[in-house]
Design an enzyme around this catalytic site. Structure first.
Site, PDB file in Angstrom:
ATOM      1  N   ASP A  67       0.687  -1.153  -0.089  1.00 46.82           N
ATOM      2  CA  ASP A  67      -0.012   0.021  -0.145  1.00 46.82           C
ATOM      3  C   ASP A  67       0.857   1.212  -0.033  1.00 46.82           C
ATOM      4  O   ASP A  67       2.025   1.182   0.305  1.00 46.82           O
ATOM      5  CB  ASP A  67      -0.980  -0.053   1.269  1.00 46.82           C
ATOM      6  CG  ASP A  67      -0.418  -0.271   2.564  1.00 46.82           C
ATOM      7  OD1 ASP A  67       0.912  -0.538   2.510  1.00 46.82           O
ATOM      8  OD2 ASP A  67      -1.072  -0.941   3.301  1.00 46.82           O
ATOM      9  N   ASN A 136      -7.659  -3.079  14.278  1.00 47.48           N
ATOM     10  CA  ASN A 136      -8.952  -3.222  14.123  1.00 47.48           C
ATOM     11  C   ASN A 136      -8.908  -4.373  13.155  1.00 47.48           C
ATOM     12  O   ASN A 136      -9.929  -4.820  12.424  1.00 47.48           O
ATOM     13  CB  ASN A 136      -9.568  -2.162  13.425  1.00 47.48           C
ATOM     14  CG  ASN A 136      -8.912  -1.663  11.871  1.00 47.48           C
ATOM     15  OD1 ASN A 136      -7.800  -2.400  11.404  1.00 47.48           O
ATOM     16  ND2 ASN A 136      -9.060  -0.628  11.362  1.00 47.48           N
ATOM     17  N   HIS A 138      -7.217  -4.842  10.356  1.00 46.03           N
ATOM     18  CA  HIS A 138      -6.792  -4.749   8.521  1.00 46.03           C
ATOM     19  C   HIS A 138      -5.529  -5.298   8.372  1.00 46.03           C
ATOM     20  O   HIS A 138      -4.687  -5.366   9.181  1.00 46.03           O
ATOM     21  CB  HIS A 138      -7.023  -2.931   8.405  1.00 46.03           C
ATOM     22  CG  HIS A 138      -5.802  -2.325   8.925  1.00 46.03           C
ATOM     23  ND1 HIS A 138      -5.912  -1.180   9.185  1.00 46.03           N
ATOM     24  CD2 HIS A 138      -4.506  -2.608   9.140  1.00 46.03           C
ATOM     25  CE1 HIS A 138      -4.725  -0.492   9.494  1.00 46.03           C
ATOM     26  NE2 HIS A 138      -3.821  -1.338   9.275  1.00 46.03           N
ATOM     27  N   GLU A 143      -9.774  -2.088   5.362  1.00 48.01           N
ATOM     28  CA  GLU A 143     -10.274  -2.036   6.537  1.00 48.01           C
ATOM     29  C   GLU A 143     -11.690  -2.991   6.947  1.00 48.01           C
ATOM     30  O   GLU A 143     -12.180  -3.368   6.006  1.00 48.01           O
ATOM     31  CB  GLU A 143     -10.587  -0.379   6.842  1.00 48.01           C
ATOM     32  CG  GLU A 143      -9.567   0.544   6.352  1.00 48.01           C
ATOM     33  CD  GLU A 143      -8.724   0.791   8.008  1.00 48.01           C
ATOM     34  OE1 GLU A 143      -8.644   0.017   8.643  1.00 48.01           O
ATOM     35  OE2 GLU A 143      -8.071   1.833   7.880  1.00 48.01           O
TER      36      GLU A 143
END
Ligand code: F6R
Length: 240
Positions: A67, A136, A138, A143
């Site tokens: 990313d 979380n 991810h 996400e």
């Protein structure tokens, strides 16, 4: 899914580096999927040490990063391009033309994402994909969502990710968008190696390993991969 737990960050990084070394020695033109963030830093240090010791060469490998932030200059101190140069690429013999990181400043993000997927395919697919995990759940910047994602795409980062990563943006505003490989891109890798350290990751690791396989915890999908390895320290594994 194979889980290995370590009582020291150094041992964990050495095990991760062993997996890279095996992959590159078995296939000197291996395609490596790379991650940024705190999790892989010690692994990259160990890979650099092995390169300096003459044990390992990256001269034939091709790399694809997971990313990159959107609308952040490539040479910004917080870009993932800068991160990779500082933490790995400038210290080993990987060829600049074999390095791929999404262009977060592309005029057309959809075209950039599609070109990135085509480049991965043209390289023969990813042999070994390194991952960290967000608090979380991810992976990459996929996400929590209602559905698993497909190929590379542009995503709006969640508040929790912005909060977790804004510690690095001391003198500029953290970007709200990123380009990321999708879940399908990640799952196509022949082998996946996820690193998680520290108690802040314990809940995400619990949900990954013991929770439902759900896009609400994107990393849980790794349970469906035939060769996924989780390297955890005792703090990240505390809830298992
Ligand atoms: C980085 C990436 C992210 C990080 C994750 C954990 O390329 O794709 O998914 O792996 O946010 O970040 P750290 O390792 O900084 O805790």
């Amino acid at each position: 899914m194979q889980i290995e737990i370590f009582d020291s960050g150094y041992k964990l990084a050495c095990r991760a580096a062993d997996i890279f070394e095996e992959t590159v020695k078995a296939n000197p033109s291996a395609v490596l999927g790379l991650a940024t963030g705190a999790s892989p830093v010690n692994t990259y240090k160990e890979l650099i040490a092995r390169y300096n010791a003459g044990r390992l060469s990256f001269a034939g490998v091709t790399t694809f990063n997971l990313d990159e932030y959107c609308d952040l200059p490539q040479n910004d101190k917080n870009s993932y391009y800068t991160f990779m140069k500082e933490n790995l690429f400038d210290s080993v013999d990987v060829k600049p033309e074999n390095i791929h990181i999404e262009n977060g400043n592309a005029a057309d993000f959809d075209a950039e994402a599609a070109a990135y997927d085509r480049a991965i395919e043209a390289a023969g697919g990813i042999d070994l994909q390194l991952l960290g995990i967000g608090t979380n759940g991810h992976i990459g910047f996929n996400e929590p969502a209602d559905a698993f994602t497909d190929g590379t795409f542009r995503i709006r980062l969640t508040e929790s990710t912005i909060k977790a990563n804004s510690r690095y943006f001391t003198d500029s505003k953290m970007p709200e968008y990123a380009l990321t490989m999708g879940i399908a891109s990640i799952m196509h890798a022949k082998k996946i190696l996820l690193i998680a350290t520290g108690g802040a990751k314990a809940e995400a690791i619990f949900n990954t390993v013991k929770g439902p396989i759900s896009p609400r915890c994107p990393a849980s999908v790794l349970r469906l991969h035939r060769d996924a390895v989780l390297l955890l320290d005792t703090a990240a594994a505390a809830l298992l």
